[in-house]
Each structure stands twice: as C-alpha cells, then as structure tokens.
Motif scaffolding. Structure first.
Motif, PDB file in Angstrom:
ATOM      1  N   UNK A   1      34.920  27.842  36.868  1.00 55.02           N
ATOM      2  CA  UNK A   1      34.601  26.558  36.520  1.00 55.02           C
ATOM      3  C   UNK A   1      33.624  26.553  35.023  1.00 55.02           C
ATOM      4  N   UNK A   2      33.070  27.692  34.736  1.00 57.55           N
ATOM      5  CA  UNK A   2      32.147  27.776  33.613  1.00 57.55           C
ATOM      6  C   UNK A   2      33.008  27.417  32.017  1.00 57.55           C
ATOM      7  N   UNK A   3      32.058  27.001  31.459  1.00 55.08           N
ATOM      8  CA  UNK A   3      32.756  26.930  29.936  1.00 55.08           C
ATOM      9  C   UNK A   3      32.773  28.181  29.299  1.00 55.08           C
ATOM     10  N   UNK A   4      33.928  28.342  28.625  1.00 59.09           N
ATOM     11  CA  UNK A   4      34.040  29.783  27.960  1.00 59.09           C
ATOM     12  C   UNK A   4      33.885  29.816  26.546  1.00 59.09           C
TER      13      UNK A   4
ATOM     14  N   UNK B   1      28.925  38.420  25.935  1.00 56.35           N
ATOM     15  CA  UNK B   1      27.573  39.230  26.570  1.00 56.35           C
ATOM     16  C   UNK B   1      27.317  38.171  27.423  1.00 56.35           C
ATOM     17  N   UNK B   2      27.165  36.685  26.863  1.00 54.36           N
ATOM     18  CA  UNK B   2      26.545  35.624  28.011  1.00 54.36           C
ATOM     19  C   UNK B   2      27.485  35.451  29.071  1.00 54.36           C
ATOM     20  N   UNK B   3      28.753  35.591  28.862  1.00 51.61           N
ATOM     21  CA  UNK B   3      29.728  35.415  30.283  1.00 51.61           C
ATOM     22  C   UNK B   3      29.523  36.475  31.212  1.00 51.61           C
ATOM     23  N   UNK B   4      29.392  37.790  30.636  1.00 50.22           N
ATOM     24  CA  UNK B   4      29.097  38.969  31.504  1.00 50.22           C
ATOM     25  C   UNK B   4      28.028  38.849  32.288  1.00 50.22           C
TER      26      UNK B   4
ATOM     27  N   UNK C   1      26.362  36.091  33.020  1.00 45.93           N
ATOM     28  CA  UNK C   1      26.910  35.165  34.224  1.00 45.93           C
ATOM     29  C   UNK C   1      27.252  35.601  35.228  1.00 45.93           C
ATOM     30  N   UNK C   2      28.564  36.312  35.191  1.00 41.34           N
ATOM     31  CA  UNK C   2      29.315  37.145  36.329  1.00 41.34           C
ATOM     32  C   UNK C   2      28.245  37.861  37.079  1.00 41.34           C
ATOM     33  N   UNK C   3      27.391  38.592  36.515  1.00 40.58           N
ATOM     34  CA  UNK C   3      26.514  39.375  37.241  1.00 40.58           C
ATOM     35  C   UNK C   3      25.732  38.830  37.818  1.00 40.58           C
ATOM     36  N   UNK C   4      25.153  37.348  37.621  1.00 40.80           N
ATOM     37  CA  UNK C   4      24.372  36.549  38.126  1.00 40.80           C
ATOM     38  C   UNK C   4      25.137  36.141  39.405  1.00 40.80           C
TER      39      UNK C   4
ATOM     40  N   UNK D   1      33.950  41.434  29.774  1.00 39.58           N
ATOM     41  CA  UNK D   1      34.270  40.314  29.106  1.00 39.58           C
ATOM     42  C   UNK D   1      34.782  40.558  27.762  1.00 39.58           C
ATOM     43  N   UNK D   2      36.138  40.607  27.441  1.00 39.52           N
ATOM     44  CA  UNK D   2      36.716  40.705  26.304  1.00 39.52           C
ATOM     45  C   UNK D   2      37.583  39.536  25.828  1.00 39.52           C
TER      46      UNK D   2
END
Length: 332
Positions: free
Chosen positions: A130-133, A139-142, A144-147, A163-164
């Motif tokens: 549901x996040x904006x990609x 790095x920011x998306x990775x 967020x996944x950890x959060x 995240x690649x």
C-alpha cells in the motif's frame, strides 16, 4: 533442548566442542555473544563469562563453567583459537555439520516459530504493497519494510532487506541504494521477519506501471517455474531434482542463462542453512525440512524477477507459509 543434545551424543564417538554460537543456542537455548559447549558421553559443559553466568546456571541439563571474558566469541574455530586449545594439551579432531544436520529437521515447536515469523512477513508485505514506491529511494523503502516488522511484533528483520528497482533488480543480491524508484519498472523486495529466534524469508516483485513485454514474459515464466518448484518439494526428492523442476521451465522458455543461482535453501535459526535446493546439492528432503523456493530471471540493464516462498516439507503436500499474493502487483 535435552532431546537435541541426546541426538547429538548419538552421532559422535568422542567429546565434541561446539563453537558456533547459533549451534550453542539451538542445543541449549543459551543466547550470548561468548560461549562454547563441550558434549561428552556423561556430561555437557557450557562455558561463558560472568556476564552470562546467571543465565548459564539456569540452563537445565548442562554444567555451567564460568570463564574469562576472553573465551573466543566466533561462529567457527580459527587457526589461532585451535592453537590456544591445543596448547592446553587437547587433541582436536575436526567435525563438520553435526549440529547443522540436526537443525535441518525441525520439531513442532520450531515449525510453529517459523510459521509465526512467516505470518508476520506476509502481513508486512500486504501493508508494504500500500506504500508509494515511485520517487522514493530503495534505501527508504527497505527501512519502511523493517519498520513494519517491528510494528507487527517481530524482533526485527532476519537479514538485510533487499529492495532493488529497475536495472538494479537484475542483480540477485543488490543492496538498497539511494536510487529513486521510477515508473514502469520492476521492484524486487526480498525480506523476512525474525520472531522468537527463528527466521522467515520471502521475495515478491512489484511493478510501477505497465512493464516492457520482455519483463512481463519473464514474470509469467518465473511464476510457472516457482509453482513447479513448489510441486517438487516432497519427501524423498533430492535438492537436485527440486532445482531441476523449476529450472527446466525457465530453460525451455529461453531464459536459462538468466537464472544463475540455486532454487532454494533451508531456513531456521539462521536464514541460510541445510538443506540446499541446487544443482550442486547432496541433500535429500525429509519431513520437517523448511526451505525456500525462489527462482529468478535477471535481464541485465532491464530488470529482474524473483518469486520466493517459504515451505515446510510434509509427509504429503508441502505447506506454503508465505501467503501474500504472487500476482504481479502494480504499485504507484
């Protein structure tokens, strides 16, 4: 835990020094940064320093021996540590893979721990989708996944989240960078939660809009290969046979050279352990194994696809633990 030590005793004929910290924890439940275990026919001695003395003395079935803090704290026995032990008059004989062989077959409490970790991972992926990609960095998306793992009650990620995006996704183990995700490209996310000391592992590929035809074709082939690999994960199948079932689909579609890694690996207290599903594997699957099934197709300069599920090998059908959809999801 005592049952694991007894199983290990039956596999050795002489006292065994266990120096791998993960193996010490697996055998005794003792979690520290400085420990060794000596397994003998009549006793089991656990060595650690003052910081862990109270915990060590609480471990049932072992004799705790308090040592200096200089007890080596590594996951293997280096030559320098071998010299230290040998200077004390010990004759050391190498033994490899004894505890790891026990770890490869999970008991029911272990399987339940992996199930819980996989459930957290699946829910994290559902929320992550549901996040904006587009416009955000890998790095920011990775991060967020950890959060999300923490928000869902996990100890944290089981390994560094991958995240690649775009051309980076054509590198199987690319590390998150400051590259911003763009439109009409694939985003490969490889991640897993750790919960109660056990790992999970799952990969999904997202699309930020309509993809080039070649990538659409690669996704369809990769999904077909993954389903064939899941079907091949059965009691009695070899790691080579499981790998071949998925690899054959990819090769027949003309993408064989773009799938260079093995089909999967075991998961437990470590994210990479026995058994292996690969062309070079010597393993045969048994009930209680937990393995990944993760074919990939990587097209240099264009993008990559990987689809990975975590699976328990059962007496009948395999139990797939990672339930988040494998449809090619389009994200903003």
């Amino acid at each position: 835990m005592i049952e694991r030590i007894e199983a290990l005793r039956s596999a050795v004929e002489e006292p065994l020094l266990v120096s791998n910290l993960v193996n010490v924890r697996y055998l005794t439940g003792f979690d520290s940064s400085n420990a060794a275990l000596v397994v003998e026919p009549e006793r089991v001695r656990l060595f650690s320093d003052f910081r862990y003395a109270e915990l060590g003395r609480s471990i049932q079935g072992v004799e705790f021996v308090e040592t200096k803090r200089s007890l080596y704290a590594a996951d293997d026995l280096t030559y320098g540590k071998w010299e230290t032990l040998s200077s004390g008059g010990l004759e050391l004989v190498p033994r490899r893979g004894l505890v790891e062989a026990l770890r490869a077959v999970k008991d029911e409490p272990e399987l339940d721990a992996v199930r819980r970790a996989a459930a957290v991972t699946s829910e994290a992926y559902a929320r992550f989708a549901e996040e904006t990609f587009v416009g955000r960095t890998e790095r920011d998306l990775a991060w967020r996944m950890d959060e999300l793992f923490h928000e869902l009650g996990a100890e944290g990620p089981a390994f560094e989240t991958i995240v690649a995006a775009g051309p980076n996704s054509a590198r199987p183990h690319s590390r998150p960078s400051d590259r911003e995700v763009g439109p009409r490209e694939t985003v490969v996310v490889d991640s897993g939660a750790r919960l109660d000391g056990y790992c999970s592992d799952c990969t999904r590929t997202f699309a930020t809009g309509p993809l080039p035809e070649r990538l659409q074709e690669a996704y369809a082939v990769c999904l077909e290969a993954q389903l064939a690999g899941l079907e091949a994960v059965r009691v009695g199948a070899t790691g080579v046979e499981a790998d071949a079932a998925a690899r054959r689909v990819i090769e027949d579609a003309g993408f064989g050279e773009a799938f260079g890694h093995g089909l999967g690996h075991g998961v437990g207290v470590d994210v990479h352990e026995a058994p292996r599903l690969a062309r070079e594997s010597s393993d045969t699957l048994v009930a209680g194994n937990v393995v990944t099934v993760e074919p990939g197709i990587y097209l240099e300069g264009l993008g990559g696809i990987r689809i990975e599920d975590l699976v328990i090998v059962g007496e009948d059908a395999p139990e797939v633990l990672t339930g988040f959809t494998k449809d090619l999801l389009s994200v903003d």
